[in-house]
Design an enzyme around this catalytic site. Sequence first.
Site, short mmCIF file in Angstrom:
data_model
loop_
_atom_site.label_atom_id
_atom_site.label_comp_id
_atom_site.label_asym_id
_atom_site.label_seq_id
_atom_site.Cartn_x
_atom_site.Cartn_y
_atom_site.Cartn_z
N ASN A 37 45.85 -35.90 -14.94
CA ASN A 37 45.85 -37.31 -15.27
C ASN A 37 46.73 -38.06 -14.27
OD1 ASN A 37 46.80 -39.83 -16.62
ND2 ASN A 37 45.58 -39.08 -18.33
N HIS A 48 41.59 -39.53 -15.58
CA HIS A 48 42.01 -38.53 -16.56
C HIS A 48 42.02 -37.16 -15.91
CE1 HIS A 48 41.06 -40.90 -20.52
NE2 HIS A 48 41.78 -41.59 -19.66
N GLU A 50 40.36 -34.44 -16.64
CA GLU A 50 39.00 -33.92 -16.44
C GLU A 50 38.27 -34.63 -15.30
OE1 GLU A 50 40.46 -34.90 -19.23
OE2 GLU A 50 39.64 -33.91 -21.01
N CYS A 75 38.90 -36.68 -24.37
CA CYS A 75 38.70 -37.97 -25.04
C CYS A 75 37.20 -38.30 -25.04
CB CYS A 75 39.49 -39.06 -24.29
SG CYS A 75 38.79 -39.44 -22.67
ZN LIG Z 1 39.63 -38.28 -20.88
#
Ligand SMILES: [Zn+2]
Length: 142
Positions: A37, A48, A50, A75
Site C-alpha cells: 500500500n 493498495h 494488491e 477491500c
Molecule cells: Zn484494496
Amino acid sequence: MLQVAIAEANLGLAEGGVPIGAAIFRADGTLISSGHNRRVQDGDPSAHGETDAFRRAGRQRSYRDLIMVTTLAPCWYCTGLVRQFGFRTVVVGESETFRGGVDSLQELGVNVIDLDSAECKTLLRGFIAAHPEIWNEDIGVD
Ligand SMILES: [Zn+2]
C-alpha cells in the site's frame, strides 16, 4: 508466500504508510511481483497492496493460475480486481481486522485461503491504533 507479503507490509510501515503488502505467484510458487500500500507515500488512493503488486507484475496473458497473496482480506476495490482478471486463488494473511470481499469472492468460486496470521493482525492493528484517520480513509469510511 505470506512472508513476502509481510516483508512488503513492513517496508510500507517503514515508509510511514499503511502496512499492507501483497505478492503474486505462479502456481509452482515462483514469485512474479510484490508490492505494498503506497497511498500515503504516493498520495494515490488507488495504490493498495494488491494493485501495487498487480501493476508490478506487468501484463500477464492469463491470471487463472496465478495466486494473489495479501496480508489483509481484499477491500471491495481489490476484490473487483481479482474478479475482473480472473484470479482463482487468493491467500489472505487475515480477515478478522477487515473482512472485505472474502464472502463475495467465495460466492464467485474463488478459492480463498485464510491463514489467520497473528503477525498480520498485530502489524495492522498497531497502525490502526496509531493512525485511525488514515485507516478509515483507506477503507472508504468517513
Ligand atoms: Zn484494496
